[in-house]
Design a protein around this motif. Structure first.
Motif, PDB file in Angstrom:
ATOM      1  N   GLU A  92       0.846  -1.192   0.000  1.00  0.00           N
ATOM      2  CA  GLU A  92       0.000   0.000   0.000  1.00  0.00           C
ATOM      3  C   GLU A  92       0.881   1.242   0.000  1.00  0.00           C
ATOM      4  O   GLU A  92       2.074   1.174   0.292  1.00  0.00           O
ATOM      5  N   VAL A  93       0.282   2.353  -0.366  1.00  0.00           N
ATOM      6  CA  VAL A  93       0.936   3.661  -0.229  1.00  0.00           C
ATOM      7  C   VAL A  93       0.038   4.477   0.688  1.00  0.00           C
ATOM      8  O   VAL A  93      -1.020   4.956   0.279  1.00  0.00           O
ATOM      9  N   ARG A  94       0.449   4.575   1.915  1.00  0.00           N
ATOM     10  CA  ARG A  94      -0.400   5.238   2.901  1.00  0.00           C
ATOM     11  C   ARG A  94      -0.436   6.741   2.663  1.00  0.00           C
ATOM     12  O   ARG A  94       0.604   7.365   2.449  1.00  0.00           O
ATOM     13  N   PRO A  95      -1.629   7.348   2.699  1.00  0.00           N
ATOM     14  CA  PRO A  95      -1.688   8.804   2.596  1.00  0.00           C
ATOM     15  C   PRO A  95      -1.061   9.429   3.831  1.00  0.00           C
ATOM     16  O   PRO A  95      -1.244   8.956   4.953  1.00  0.00           O
ATOM     17  N   ALA A 119      -0.103  13.735   0.467  1.00  0.00           N
ATOM     18  CA  ALA A 119       0.090  12.911  -0.729  1.00  0.00           C
ATOM     19  C   ALA A 119      -0.559  11.555  -0.540  1.00  0.00           C
ATOM     20  O   ALA A 119      -0.619  11.021   0.572  1.00  0.00           O
ATOM     21  N   GLY A 120      -1.073  11.000  -1.629  1.00  0.00           N
ATOM     22  CA  GLY A 120      -1.677   9.676  -1.569  1.00  0.00           C
ATOM     23  C   GLY A 120      -2.202   9.253  -2.925  1.00  0.00           C
ATOM     24  O   GLY A 120      -2.113  10.000  -3.901  1.00  0.00           O
ATOM     25  N   ILE A 158      -5.344   8.136  -5.278  1.00  0.00           N
ATOM     26  CA  ILE A 158      -6.786   8.336  -5.421  1.00  0.00           C
ATOM     27  C   ILE A 158      -7.305   7.448  -6.553  1.00  0.00           C
ATOM     28  O   ILE A 158      -6.692   7.363  -7.620  1.00  0.00           O
ATOM     29  N   GLY A 159      -8.463   6.837  -6.318  1.00  0.00           N
ATOM     30  CA  GLY A 159      -9.094   6.015  -7.348  1.00  0.00           C
ATOM     31  C   GLY A 159      -8.865   4.532  -7.104  1.00  0.00           C
ATOM     32  O   GLY A 159      -7.879   4.128  -6.475  1.00  0.00           O
ATOM     33  N   GLN A 160      -9.797   3.724  -7.598  1.00  0.00           N
ATOM     34  CA  GLN A 160      -9.667   2.274  -7.534  1.00  0.00           C
ATOM     35  C   GLN A 160      -9.395   1.674  -8.906  1.00  0.00           C
ATOM     36  O   GLN A 160      -8.821   0.606  -9.022  1.00  0.00           O
ATOM     37  N   ARG A 161      -9.809   2.401  -9.938  1.00  0.00           N
ATOM     38  CA  ARG A 161      -9.470   2.023 -11.302  1.00  0.00           C
ATOM     39  C   ARG A 161      -8.850   3.249 -11.952  1.00  0.00           C
ATOM     40  O   ARG A 161      -9.304   4.370 -11.761  1.00  0.00           O
ATOM     41  N   GLN A 162      -7.780   3.022 -12.723  1.00  0.00           N
ATOM     42  CA  GLN A 162      -7.029   4.127 -13.320  1.00  0.00           C
ATOM     43  C   GLN A 162      -6.616   5.119 -12.230  1.00  0.00           C
ATOM     44  O   GLN A 162      -6.765   6.328 -12.361  1.00  0.00           O
ATOM     45  N   TYR A 163      -6.096   4.561 -11.124  1.00  0.00           N
ATOM     46  CA  TYR A 163      -5.736   5.386  -9.988  1.00  0.00           C
ATOM     47  C   TYR A 163      -4.512   6.243 -10.288  1.00  0.00           C
ATOM     48  O   TYR A 163      -3.719   5.943 -11.187  1.00  0.00           O
ATOM     49  N   VAL A 164      -4.374   7.312  -9.532  1.00  0.00           N
ATOM     50  CA  VAL A 164      -3.246   8.220  -9.694  1.00  0.00           C
ATOM     51  C   VAL A 164      -2.701   8.598  -8.329  1.00  0.00           C
ATOM     52  O   VAL A 164      -3.421   8.618  -7.329  1.00  0.00           O
ATOM     53  N   PHE A 165      -1.415   8.893  -8.295  1.00  0.00           N
ATOM     54  CA  PHE A 165      -0.786   9.452  -7.104  1.00  0.00           C
ATOM     55  C   PHE A 165      -0.840  10.963  -7.237  1.00  0.00           C
ATOM     56  O   PHE A 165      -0.504  11.511  -8.292  1.00  0.00           O
ATOM     57  N   ASP A 166      -1.261  11.654  -6.180  1.00  0.00           N
ATOM     58  CA  ASP A 166      -1.433  13.098  -6.291  1.00  0.00           C
ATOM     59  C   ASP A 166      -1.055  13.785  -4.988  1.00  0.00           C
ATOM     60  O   ASP A 166      -0.878  13.143  -3.942  1.00  0.00           O
ATOM     61  N   LEU A 167      -0.936  15.119  -5.079  1.00  0.00           N
ATOM     62  CA  LEU A 167      -0.603  15.970  -3.935  1.00  0.00           C
ATOM     63  C   LEU A 167      -1.699  17.005  -3.746  1.00  0.00           C
ATOM     64  O   LEU A 167      -2.326  17.446  -4.709  1.00  0.00           O
ATOM     65  N   TRP A 168      -1.894  17.426  -2.491  1.00  0.00           N
ATOM     66  CA  TRP A 168      -2.868  18.465  -2.184  1.00  0.00           C
ATOM     67  C   TRP A 168      -2.287  19.417  -1.140  1.00  0.00           C
ATOM     68  O   TRP A 168      -1.344  19.082  -0.427  1.00  0.00           O
TER      69      TRP A 168
END
Length: 348
Positions: free
Chosen positions: A168-171, A277-278, A280-290
């Motif tokens: 996993e990649v924990r937020p 950072a974390g 987002i999404g379950q299909r075609q997910y992306v790593f993003d920053l806020w």
């Protein structure tokens, strides 16, 4: 498509034994049988062509069956070839020694047709299954490598490492990250004036160079959004000076964009601070920053002059002794109020 006939190698210094065994093998349907009269000749043949089974006599001059067997099992390219020892009735102890060295089975002289058929067939079937297992293992490794390549294409390297280590990649919040935004000046009009193939080709060339520059500065590409490119310093990788690395990266990106056709001008904005950072999404997910740091970096890029790198006054203070900048005055940033913008002229 018919299967390739298995290749058998008979090794025996006695010509009558070689002839007898070869004829019996042919009667069992094995047509691809090659003979060697001694151990050295056998090793030469094994080095030049593939075999599926070796039938090896124990007692031979110059190089006996033990030595040949030891050589085969020590060679990583030959060790998986099954070996059936050929022995006289009074050589059972020797056969046991050979099995201990890695021989698959044995045949006693004179040859029994039923045992010959059963043991050769069993050895060849085991070899076939091992070969299939090796192919399947290689296919799995290839799929794993392709999956890794896909992950690295979607996620930053640090996120991939965490995903593979923990599943996993924990937020989480990262407190000291430099965020870089770079966008192309006049990209929309360029799209309107050029065929899509050329637009994508030119953009791909530029983004590829940006990715190289980001790696060079030990930063991490986060994503592209249209013609905008987003990267970070200090997120997953430890960088001695994230702000300096990001500003230098931005200057190199400006230079690269002027060198690569169609020689676009770009604007770069850099901001330092905390981010969330974390994935987002379950299909075609992306790593993003806020967070504010991300928003401010994006807005600074929009305010920067074409062909320049800009940052906030607060961020510039972190490297002011290592660079020369020029104030662009104060601008209103939504949610932050008025902040001073500094154009980075050079770093040292």
């Amino acid at each position: 498509m018919s299967e390739v006939a298995p290749a058998l190698l008979v090794v025996d210094d006695n010509e009558d034994n070689r002839f007898t065994l070869t004829e019996r093998l042919k009667r069992e349907g094995y047509r691809n049988v090659v003979c060697a009269s001694n151990g050295r000749e056998a090793l030469k043949l094994l080095a030049t062509r593939p075999f599926d089974l070796v039938l090896l006599d124990i007692t031979m001059p110059e190089m006996d069956g033990y030595q040949v067997l030891e050589h085969l099992k020590a060679d990583t390219t030959l060790r998986n070839i099954p070996v059936v020892m050929i022995s006289a009735v009074d050589e059972i102890e020797s056969v046991a020694r050979c099995v201990g060295l890695g021989a698959e089975d044995y045949l006693a002289k004179p040859f029994n047709a039923v045992l010959l058929r059963a043991r050769v067939a069993a050895c060849l079937e085991k070899k076939k299954l091992r070969d299939q297992e090796a192919v399947y293992t290689q296919q799995i490794e290839n799929e794993k490598r392709r999956a890794d390549e896909l992950l690295y294409a979607i996620l930053p390297p640090g996120a991939v490492r965490e995903l593979k280590a923990t599943n996993e990649v924990r937020p989480r919040r990262y407190n000291e990250v430099a965020v870089l935004f770079c966008d192309i000046v006049g990209f929309t009009s360029y799209c309107d004036e050029n065929p899509p193939e050329k637009v994508v080709e030119d953009l791909q060339a530029l983004i590829g160079e940006y990715e190289r520059i980001v790696r060079q500065h030990e930063m991490e590409k986060i994503k592209t959004i249209g013609d905008a490119f987003m990267a970070t310093a200090g997120l997953f990788n430890s960088v001695p000076d994230p702000v300096f690395a990001s500003l230098q990266c931005g200057l190199d990106m400006v230079t690269a964009s002027r060198r690569i056709e169609p020689k676009w001008e770009v604007r770069v904005g850099v901001q330092f601070g905390p981010v969330v950072a974390g994935i987002i999404g379950q299909r075609q997910y992306v790593f993003d920053l806020w967070g504010d740091t991300v928003n401010v970096a994006s807005r600074i890029a929009a305010y920067a002059n074409p062909g320049t790198v800009a940052t906030s006054g607060a961020t510039w203070l972190r490297i002011r002794e290592r660079g020369r900048g020029r104030s662009l005055g104060f601008v209103e940033i939504k949610g932050k109020g008025r902040i001073e913008l500094i154009e980075c002229l050079e770093l040292h």
